[in-house]
Design an enzyme around this catalytic site. Structure first.
Site, PDB file in Angstrom:
ATOM      1  N   ASN A  10       3.471 -10.262   5.573  1.00 52.66           N
ATOM      2  CA  ASN A  10       3.067 -11.373   4.685  1.00 52.66           C
ATOM      3  C   ASN A  10       4.493 -11.196   3.726  1.00 52.66           C
ATOM      4  OD1 ASN A  10       2.291 -12.856   2.418  1.00 52.66           O
ATOM      5  ND2 ASN A  10       0.675 -11.252   1.844  1.00 52.66           N
ATOM      6  N   LYS A  12       5.082 -13.095   1.318  1.00 46.86           N
ATOM      7  CA  LYS A  12       4.778 -13.311  -0.207  1.00 46.86           C
ATOM      8  C   LYS A  12       5.554 -14.536  -0.881  1.00 46.86           C
ATOM      9  CE  LYS A  12       2.170  -9.267  -0.916  1.00 46.86           C
ATOM     10  NZ  LYS A  12       1.539  -8.496  -1.708  1.00 46.86           N
ATOM     11  N   HIS A  96      -6.325 -14.185   0.714  1.00 46.55           N
ATOM     12  CA  HIS A  96      -5.694 -13.037   0.244  1.00 46.55           C
ATOM     13  C   HIS A  96      -5.883 -12.777  -1.127  1.00 46.55           C
ATOM     14  CE1 HIS A  96      -2.484 -10.438  -0.862  1.00 46.55           C
ATOM     15  NE2 HIS A  96      -2.229 -10.037   0.554  1.00 46.55           N
ATOM     16  N   GLU A  98      -4.371 -11.738  -3.789  1.00 45.87           N
ATOM     17  CA  GLU A  98      -3.661 -12.388  -4.825  1.00 45.87           C
ATOM     18  C   GLU A  98      -4.022 -13.963  -4.989  1.00 45.87           C
ATOM     19  OE1 GLU A  98       0.329 -11.279  -3.039  1.00 45.87           O
ATOM     20  OE2 GLU A  98      -0.300  -9.473  -3.416  1.00 45.87           O
ATOM     21  N   GLU A 168      -8.181  -5.192   3.263  1.00 44.92           N
ATOM     22  CA  GLU A 168      -7.345  -4.976   2.433  1.00 44.92           C
ATOM     23  C   GLU A 168      -7.792  -4.493   1.216  1.00 44.92           C
ATOM     24  OE1 GLU A 168      -3.227  -6.930   3.425  1.00 44.92           O
ATOM     25  OE2 GLU A 168      -4.284  -8.349   2.074  1.00 44.92           O
ATOM     26  N   GLY A 174       0.436  -3.249  -2.633  1.00 41.30           N
ATOM     27  CA  GLY A 174       1.537  -3.400  -3.380  1.00 41.30           C
ATOM     28  C   GLY A 174       1.704  -2.012  -4.404  1.00 41.30           C
ATOM     29  N   SER A 213      -0.113  -1.083   1.560  1.00 38.95           N
ATOM     30  CA  SER A 213       0.811  -0.219   1.390  1.00 38.95           C
ATOM     31  C   SER A 213       0.983   0.540   2.700  1.00 38.95           C
ATOM     32  CB  SER A 213       0.550   1.073   0.223  1.00 38.95           C
ATOM     33  OG  SER A 213       0.651   0.090  -0.904  1.00 38.95           O
TER      34      SER A 213
HETATM   35  C1  PEP Z   1      -0.442  -7.658   1.264  1.00 31.48           C
HETATM   36  O1  PEP Z   1      -0.021  -8.352   0.413  1.00 31.48           O
HETATM   37  O2  PEP Z   1      -1.287  -8.220   2.272  1.00 31.48           O
HETATM   38  C2  PEP Z   1      -0.255  -6.109   1.423  1.00 31.48           C
HETATM   39  C3  PEP Z   1      -0.749  -5.467   2.170  1.00 31.48           C
HETATM   40  O3  PEP Z   1       0.946  -5.649   0.522  1.00 31.48           O
HETATM   41  P1  PEP Z   1       1.634  -4.241   0.719  1.00 31.48           P
HETATM   42  O4  PEP Z   1       1.883  -3.768   2.106  1.00 31.48           O
HETATM   43  O5  PEP Z   1       2.925  -4.500   0.102  1.00 31.48           O
HETATM   44  O6  PEP Z   1       0.788  -3.238  -0.017  1.00 31.48           O
END
Ligand code: PEP
Length: 257
Positions: A10, A12, A96, A98, A168, A174, A213
Site C-alpha cells: 500500500n 498510500k 483502510h 486511514e 490491521e 506506521g 509495521s
Molecule cells: C498500511 O498502511 O496498511 C500499513 C500496514 O502500513 P505500515 O506497514 O507502514 O504500518
C-alpha cells in the site's frame, strides 16, 4: 486447506512518475524468486495506468486504494470500480483505517464500497482493526465483528469467497509497533471463526493478511502463524529491497506449508 499467500504493497499518497518507475522496476527485477505467492501493488490513482503498463509480462498485479460506490455520474473528484478495471486494476483496498478515520468513512459506506468493487469485478481487500483504546478496553473482537457484520449484511456470506481481509491493528500502522505473532494469530483465528459461523468452506479458503509495521525482520515470524496468509505492507513497500525481502519470507512460508 491450501491458501496462496499474498503480499500487498500500500503506497498510500507517495510517489512521482520517476520514483514509481524505479520502485516497480526494482520489485519486478527481484520478484521472480517469489513465484509461489501473489504480489499486489496499490499505487495512487494517478500512477495506476503507469504501474499497470510496467507490470505487463510479470505475475504482479495492481489495485486501487479506494473507489466510489457508483459507476459514473456527477460525483466530482471520484473514481468508480469500472474505471479502475479499465485502468488495469484487479483489487481495491476497502475500509483502510486511514480512510475510516481521516475521511470519516463509516460502516455503511465501507460496505457499499465493498459491494461496488465486487460488482465491477474487483477483489475487495477489506481492512479491519481496532484502536489502541479499544484493545485496552478488550473490545477488539467486538469492533472487528461489527466491521465484518456490516459488510456481511450488505453482500451476504457467499461474497467472502471473492474477497481478501487484512487485519490491521490501528495502533500498529506506521508506528513501528507490531502485533506479536500470537496477538495477530488470535485475531486472525477469530475472523476465520466468525466467517465460519456463516460458511465453513469459505472461511477455510479466505486469505487473511496481517498489516501493521511489517518489516523484513518480523515478517517470517508473522507468516509462520497458521491463520496469517500474507501481509499488507505500508512503509516497507516503498523500498524495493525491503518489500522483496518480505515477499521472500512469505514465499518461504508458502513453500513450507
Ligand atoms: C498500511 O498502511 O496498511 C500499513 C500496514 O502500513 P505500515 O506497514 O507502514 O504500518
Amino acid at each position: 486447506m491450501h491458501r496462496r499467500f499474498i503480499v500487498a504493497g500500500n503506497w498510500k499518497m507517495h510517489g512521482s512518475r520517476d520514483t514509481v518507475m524505479r520502485l516497480v522496476k526494482g520489485i519486478t527485477d527481484g520478484a521472480a524468486v517469489s513465484s509461489d505467492i501473489d504480489i499486489v501493488l496499490f499505487p495512487t490513482y494517478v500512477h495506476l495506468a503507469q504501474v499497470h503498463a510496467l507490470l505487463q509480462g510479470t505475475a504482479i498485479v495492481c489495485g486501487a486504494q479506494n473507489l466510489y460506490p457508483g459507476t459514473q455520474g456527477a460525483f466530482t473528484g471520484e473514481v468508480s470500480g469500472p474505471m479502475l478495471v479499465d485502468a488495469g486494476c484487479c483489487y481495491a483496498l476497502i475500509g483502510h483505517s486511514e480512510r475510516r478515520a481521516i475521511l470519516h468513512e463509516g460502516l455503511e459506506l465501507v460496505a457499499a464500497k465493498f459491494q461496488a468493487a465486487q460488482q465491477a469485478g474487483l477483489i475487495p481487500l477489506l481492512c479491519v482493526g481496532e484502536t489502541q483504546a479499544e484493545r485496552e478496553h478488550k473490545q477488539t473482537e467486538q469492533v472487528i465483528a461489527q466491521q465484518l457484520a456490516s459488510v456481511m449484511e450488505k453482500v451476504g456470506a457467499e461474497a467472502w469467497s471473492q474477497a481478501v481481509i487484512a487485519y490491521e491493528p490501528i495502533w500498529a500502522i506506521g508506528t513501528g509497533l507490531t502485533a506479536t505473532p500470537e496477538q495477530a494469530q488470535h485475531v486472525h483465528a477469530f475472523i476465520r471463526a466468525y466467517i465460519a459461523k456463516q460458511h465453513v468452506a469459505i472461511a477455510g479458503g479466505i486469505r487473511i493478511l496481517y498489516g501493521g509495521s511489517v518489516k523484513p525482520d518480523n515478517a517470517a515470524q508473522l507468516f509462520a502463524m497458521p491463520d496469517i496468509d500474507g501481509g499488507l505492507i505500508g512503509g516497507a513497500s516503498l523500498d524495493a529491497k525491503s518489500f522483496l525481502a518480505i515477499c521472500a519470507a512469505a514465499n518461504k512460508s508458502a513453500v513450507m506449508a
